[in-house]
Design a protein around this motif. Structure first.
Motif, mmCIF file in Angstrom:
data_model
loop_
_atom_site.group_PDB
_atom_site.id
_atom_site.type_symbol
_atom_site.label_atom_id
_atom_site.label_comp_id
_atom_site.label_asym_id
_atom_site.label_seq_id
_atom_site.Cartn_x
_atom_site.Cartn_y
_atom_site.Cartn_z
ATOM 1 N N UNK B 374 0.806 -1.225 0.000
ATOM 2 C CA UNK B 374 0.000 0.000 0.000
ATOM 3 C C UNK B 374 0.834 1.268 0.000
ATOM 4 N N UNK B 375 2.035 1.224 0.586
ATOM 5 C CA UNK B 375 2.870 2.424 0.630
ATOM 6 C C UNK B 375 4.317 2.017 0.857
ATOM 7 N N UNK B 376 5.157 2.255 -0.127
ATOM 8 C CA UNK B 376 6.563 1.870 -0.015
ATOM 9 C C UNK B 376 7.418 2.958 0.624
ATOM 10 N N UNK B 377 6.766 3.952 1.216
ATOM 11 C CA UNK B 377 7.511 5.060 1.823
ATOM 12 C C UNK B 377 8.689 4.611 2.685
ATOM 13 N N UNK B 378 8.476 3.655 3.617
ATOM 14 C CA UNK B 378 9.578 3.271 4.514
ATOM 15 C C UNK B 378 10.589 2.328 3.868
ATOM 16 N N UNK B 391 22.295 -0.766 13.449
ATOM 17 C CA UNK B 391 21.536 -1.076 14.662
ATOM 18 C C UNK B 391 20.237 -0.281 14.687
ATOM 19 N N UNK B 392 19.149 -0.984 15.004
ATOM 20 C CA UNK B 392 17.835 -0.344 15.035
ATOM 21 C C UNK B 392 17.742 0.620 16.204
ATOM 22 N N UNK B 393 16.919 1.662 16.083
ATOM 23 C CA UNK B 393 16.727 2.563 17.214
ATOM 24 C C UNK B 393 15.962 1.855 18.332
ATOM 25 N N UNK B 394 15.916 2.493 19.497
ATOM 26 C CA UNK B 394 15.272 1.874 20.658
ATOM 27 C C UNK B 394 13.791 1.643 20.411
ATOM 28 N N UNK B 395 13.200 2.471 19.568
ATOM 29 C CA UNK B 395 11.777 2.310 19.256
ATOM 30 C C UNK B 395 11.616 1.960 17.782
ATOM 31 N N UNK B 396 12.022 0.751 17.399
ATOM 32 C CA UNK B 396 12.047 0.412 15.962
ATOM 33 C C UNK B 396 10.677 0.529 15.309
ATOM 34 N N UNK B 397 9.605 0.376 16.097
ATOM 35 C CA UNK B 397 8.263 0.443 15.508
ATOM 36 C C UNK B 397 8.019 1.793 14.837
ATOM 37 N N UNK B 398 8.742 2.824 15.306
ATOM 38 C CA UNK B 398 8.538 4.146 14.712
ATOM 39 C C UNK B 398 8.862 4.153 13.224
ATOM 40 N N UNK B 399 9.684 3.195 12.791
ATOM 41 C CA UNK B 399 10.065 3.143 11.373
ATOM 42 C C UNK B 399 8.884 2.830 10.467
ATOM 43 N N UNK B 400 7.866 2.154 11.011
ATOM 44 C CA UNK B 400 6.726 1.805 10.154
ATOM 45 C C UNK B 400 5.431 2.469 10.593
ATOM 46 N N UNK B 401 5.490 3.242 11.684
ATOM 47 C CA UNK B 401 4.280 3.948 12.100
ATOM 48 C C UNK B 401 4.132 5.219 11.273
ATOM 49 N N UNK B 402 2.876 5.669 11.051
ATOM 50 C CA UNK B 402 2.686 6.921 10.319
ATOM 51 C C UNK B 402 3.411 8.056 11.045
ATOM 52 N N UNK B 409 12.301 8.036 13.298
ATOM 53 C CA UNK B 409 13.698 8.452 13.247
ATOM 54 C C UNK B 409 14.217 8.221 11.835
ATOM 55 N N UNK B 410 14.074 9.241 10.988
ATOM 56 C CA UNK B 410 14.439 9.087 9.584
ATOM 57 C C UNK B 410 15.922 8.788 9.451
ATOM 58 N N UNK B 411 16.245 7.844 8.581
ATOM 59 C CA UNK B 411 17.636 7.511 8.317
ATOM 60 C C UNK B 411 18.059 8.376 7.135
ATOM 61 N N UNK B 412 18.598 9.552 7.426
ATOM 62 C CA UNK B 412 18.941 10.477 6.359
ATOM 63 C C UNK B 412 20.093 9.937 5.540
ATOM 64 N N UNK B 413 20.235 10.478 4.344
ATOM 65 C CA UNK B 413 21.326 10.057 3.471
ATOM 66 C C UNK B 413 22.667 10.257 4.170
ATOM 67 N N UNK B 414 22.691 11.261 5.058
ATOM 68 C CA UNK B 414 23.906 11.576 5.804
ATOM 69 C C UNK B 414 24.387 10.439 6.699
#
Lengths: 122, 837
Positions: B374-378, B391-402, B409-414
């Motif tokens: 439905x959405x390939x955003x992440x 290593x995943x952040x402490x709240x990995x669920x945030x990666x797929x939550x709206x 916690x966006x993984x910037x290109x930086x």
């Protein structure tokens, strides 16, 4: 069948402005004539009507070249039109009419279609 | 030494990629390369095959050109299938002859699996693999209403999309209980099914076809094992692929139990002279049906043939990101949580139609796999976590939550490491991209051409752009600052070239420092520089073609091709007699009249040929041009000041008139506005101007580099309690320094923000004369003030210049037919939509 055309005299060399355009009125409506003395051919003629605004302004645009293609930039919304093909460089679906142009003595002539039946403007 | 012969059988995506790699390698010189292709076309992009129905041609999909093959010295045999391999004689056979080899590469790809169903070979049954297949489907579809795809996997859904784009009612028949059984789980499959059905494609799961027989309402009828049936006009089989290993089988190479040519880590088969890459190869008992692993094999083999001891194929990422029938689907790594101890995090929004599943390691620190529907955003972020073991952040669920729920916690290109793989098709890492940029690539196109990133499946396009943008931004200074294609200089550099070399014409500058004929970027810029340096009339023959239409005709073009006229009214002070003249002229020419924000009057609707006549009348009444059309001083706004106002402490109107008359006509990188207020109440709004002057008990406070408009900026206090002379001298210096150093179309506010050292530096240069150019700046300004001429006065007095104002040079009486008028609130205005007959 090819529509009938004629070579209409529209202005003289003295009317031209180097590296710029002038507008003339022809059998086929308003046409912009450009004179670029630093390239060959030096004369170009395209419709004076800017297709994006519908206004008769193209002769008043800035001329130049983009990647070698001679162009005029519309003075209203700045799109570039090829002076050779009439194509808009920013939108391939848009083009303006191009008229063959020649120098006959000191007369500039354009090849324009001849109306089927002579009509008189009201 | 005579050359050896390397033969490649198969000219698909992987075979082509191998040739690209190998032909550029040192070993290429030791071989004559010969290629045999079964199809009549050169290698093309099968990943984007369905685009063939939406208008792409073979040329659009082609991977290379015949010229490229010729340039590489590759002997190309298309439409010439290989029929046999003689391993003992090291010879292959085609219908046209026999060819010896020293090294043989099998890149024969795969063929579509057609389930063994009675009647699967009759008219109206197709496979979906080659351009020829697509041509046949297209021809058949012209007489069809419905079409069925057998197979609900990745390729099957692609094929369904193709049928839909051919205007057929499309069905998908899948043997398994869900769509895309390899990549998705039940929940994801169900959501995908719902979305696809919403698009009008009917999905039938758990259906085993037993026979295909002639239909009654349609051409064909499919009978299913559960006694149900489906009628359709055509059927496309897309139920998976099988390695094309016929030649290998016939010559006795080792094959897998269910087919596939067995290869080792160097992509060599059981015969040391024969190698296999792509979908025909079986590595570690696994056939890869994706292009990226095939490309990796191609690179590995090329390296191995160059005797690179480190060359080894050790498996490949089979993550996929697709848009199937417009629905985003993504699958990463261990999507089914087969790793022991793996845990799931799921987010399912039935309202929005999003399903996201993360598979994380037992300790919760590593991302093992993921499913997205439905959405390939992440997707890009998740893939980077999975591939690079970040290593995943402490709240990995945030990666797929709206995002609204607390900010992922966006993984910037930086934050990506240099080793992060950005494009897996061409094995391009972030480090490779940085190298390309350091080697001179200054835009996305350049990086793509240099690294080939994003030219395979294209799935990484968005991520690539992020990385390129971020890296270019970091190197800010290296971004191309050329004015345009005609001048490899900045405006400031051109200014110096003009000034130092005494260049007086555009042609002269172009000849010495540019190329081509110029354009609408550089011509007005150079026109402005020439005007600042030499102050010749802008309608002098050499300068006419440089100006924007507004400068050329010294008026402001409006949307219907007519012009507006703004006479100068210094400081906003005007006598009743002059006001009456404006009214009379406006009335005579039926001009729409409006008061501007800069305390003057704008007259709209004059035709080109009316302009000189109107200006004759205005000049006769004592008006001058207002330069409303120019990149130059516009107005100096003022309040009424101490003359009338009970609060005023200085004569603000008098100072405004002095300043306006001093700086009028000056050509600058952009327009310049000023204002003078008679007391701290600031009724002239001076702090929103490029130069703002506010009266104090002791003199004047000067503010600089303010702006209103689109990006308001409060002006900076520059100097306090200045006398009249000090004020003018200070403004002279700042204005000239701006004119000399600013970029094209850069207002003073942006100039200040980009000025290294900022306000303090500007104070040093202007107030303390740290560069020792103070006097020069003042002298330059004095010269400009001395040579001022009203451009309109000069123009109307010169018959040659007036010729420019003929609307149609050969028809003085001709009216422009598109300029039509109506009336509104007692004044004339243009008809907005003119319908030409």
């Amino acid at each position: 069948m090819k529509a009938r055309t004629c070579w209409e005299a529209v202005c003289t060399v003295d009317d031209l402005v180097a590296d710029s355009g002038i507008a003339v009125w022809t059998e086929d409506g308003p046409v912009a004539v450009f004179y670029l003395p630093h390239r060959l051919p030096a004369l170009f003629a395209i419709s004076h009507t800017d297709p994006f605004s519908g206004s008769n302004v193209l002769a008043r645009g800035i001329t130049g070249d983009i990647n070698g293609e001679p162009v005029v930039a519309s003075p209203l919304y700045k799109q570039h039109f090829s002076l050779r093909t009439g194509r808009c460089l920013e939108d391939e679906n848009v083009a303006v009419k191009v008229y063959p142009v020649l120098l006959d003595g000191d007369q500039i002539r354009l090849e324009v279609p001849v109306a089927q039946a002579a009509s008189v403007a009201a | 030494m005579s050359k050896q012969t390397l033969i490649v059988i198969g000219n698909g995506m992987v075979g082509h990629h191998f040739l690209e790699q190998f032909s550029q390698s040192p070993a290429a010189d030791a071989y004559n390369i010969v290629v045999f292709g079964e199809e009549k076309q050169l290698a093309y992009d099968r990943v984007h095959l369905s685009e063939y129905f939406s208008g792409s041609s073979h040329a659009d999909l082609a991977m290379g050109t015949a010229d490229w093959y010729a340039d590489q010295g590759i002997d190309l045999h298309l439409n010439e299938p290989v029929t046999g391999i003689d391993r003992d004689a090291r010879m292959i056979t085609t219908p046209k002859g026999e060819y010896p080899y020293d090294q043989l590469v099998l890149a024969t790809g795969s063929y579509p699996f057609v389930p063994p169903i009675d009647g699967n070979d009759q008219e109206g049954c197709f496979v979906y693999r080659t351009l020829d297949d697509l041509d046949a489907i297209q021809a058949s579809a012209q007489k069809a209403k419905t079409g069925v795809v057998v197979g609900g996997g990745l390729l099957g859904l692609e094929a369904a999309n193709a049928l839909k784009s051919l205007g057929l009612q499309a069905h998908v028949v899948e043997f398994a209980p869900r769509l895309m059984p390899v990549q998705l789980d039940d929940q994801g499959g169900a959501l995908l099914r719902q979305k696809i059905e919403d698009l009008g494609v009917q999905v039938h799961t758990e259906k085993a076809t037993t026979a295909i027989v002639p239909g009654s309402a349609a051409r064909l009828r499919m009978n299913f094992s559960d006694e149900s049936h489906l009628e359709t006009d055509l059927i496309v089989f897309s139920a998976g692929i099988r390695p094309q290993d016929t030649l290998a089988r016939a010559c006795g190479l080792e094959l897998g139990e269910r087919g596939g040519i067995v290869i080792n880590n160097q992509c060599t088969t059981s015969d040391p002279h024969i190698h296999a890459i792509g979908e025909c190869a079986l590595w570690n008992n696994f056939v890869f049906g994706l292009v990226a692993p095939g490309y990796t094999m191609a690179r590995t083999l090329s390296a191995a043939l160059n005797n690179d001891a480190s060359a080894a194929f050790t498996g490949a990422d089979i993550s996929t990101k697709l848009k199937l029938l417009g629905v985003d689907v993504g699958s990463i790594g261990d999507a089914h949580a087969k790793t022991p101890g793996a845990r799931n995090i799921r987010f399912h929004d039935e309202q929005a139609g999003h399903y996201r599943r993360m598979v994380v390691s037992q300790d919760g620190k590593t991302l093992l796999g993921a499913i997205l529907v439905g959405d390939n955003g992440p997707y890009d972020t998740l893939l980077q976590y999975a591939l690079n073991g970040i290593e995943l952040p402490a709240n990995p669920e945030a990666l797929i939550l709206p995002e609204s729920e607390g900010g992922a916690p966006a993984l910037g290109a930086d934050s990506l490491p240099d080793t992060a793989s950005i494009c897996s098709c061409h094995n391009v890492t972030k480090g490779d991209i940085c190298c390309a940029i350091d080697a001179g690539c200054t835009d996305l196109g350049g990086v793509k051409a240099e690294t080939k990133a994003s030219s395979g499946c294209g799935g990484c396009a968005a991520l690539l752009k992020k990385v390129v943008d971020s890296e270019l931004e970091k190197r800010g200074v290296e971004v191309c600052t050329d004015l345009c294609e005609h001048f490899p200089y900045t405006r400031q550099e051109l200014f110096h070239l003009v000034k130092v070399n005494g260049i007086r014409t555009f042609r002269g500058l172009l000849k010495q420092y540019g190329k081509g004929q110029g354009c609408d970027i550089c011509k007005p810029t150079v026109g402005s520089i020439l005007a600042t340096c030499w102050n010749e009339h802008i309608l002098a023959t050499d300068h006419v073609p440089l100006q924007d239409t507004n400068d050329t005709f010294m008026a402001n073009m409006q949307k219907n091709g007519t012009y507006s006229i703004v006479p100068r009214i210094p400081g906003g002070e005007i006598t009743p007699d002059k006001l009456i003249v404006l009214g009379e002229v406006a009335k005579q020419y039926n001009l729409y009249t409006k008061i501007t924000g800069g305390q003057r009057v704008d007259l709209f609707g004059a035709t080109l040929s009316e302009l000189p006549e109107i200006w004759e009348k205005l000049i006769a009444a004592g008006f001058e041009t207002g330069h409303a059309y120019g990149k130059s001083l516009r107005t100096v706004k003022s309040c009424v000041g101490s003359t009338w106002c009970r609060y005023g402490v200085q004569d603000s109107v008098g100072m405004a008139i002095t300043l306006e008359n001093r700086y009028k006509g000056l050509r600058a990188p952009h327009k310049v506005k000023m204002a003078v207020s008679g007391c701290t109440r600031e009724c002239a709004e001076a702090q929103s101007k490029d130069f703002g002057v506010i009266a104090t008990e002791k003199g004047w406070n000067l503010y600089v580099c303010g702006n209103g408009g689109m990006r308001p900026r409060h002006a900076d206090l520059f100097a306090t309690d200045l006398s009249d002379e000090e004020l003018i001298r200070t403004i002279d210096r700042v204005v000239m320094f701006y004119v000399r150093t600013a970029d094209r179309l850069q207002r003073t506010s942006v100039w200040m923000e980009n000025l290294e050292g900022g306000l303090e530096y500007l104070k040093q240069v202007v107030l303390e004369d740290s560069l020792g150019i103070g006097e020069e700046l003042e002298q330059h300004m004095a010269d400009l003030v001395d040579t001022y001429q009203c451009e309109w006065k000069t123009a109307v007095e010169d018959p040659e210049k007036r010729k420019r104002f003929r609307e149609f040079v050969n028809a003085p009486e001709q009216k422009d037919p598109v300029q039509q008028w109506t009336s509104e609130r007692g004044q004339r205005r243009p008809v907005l939509e003119v319908v030409s007959s």
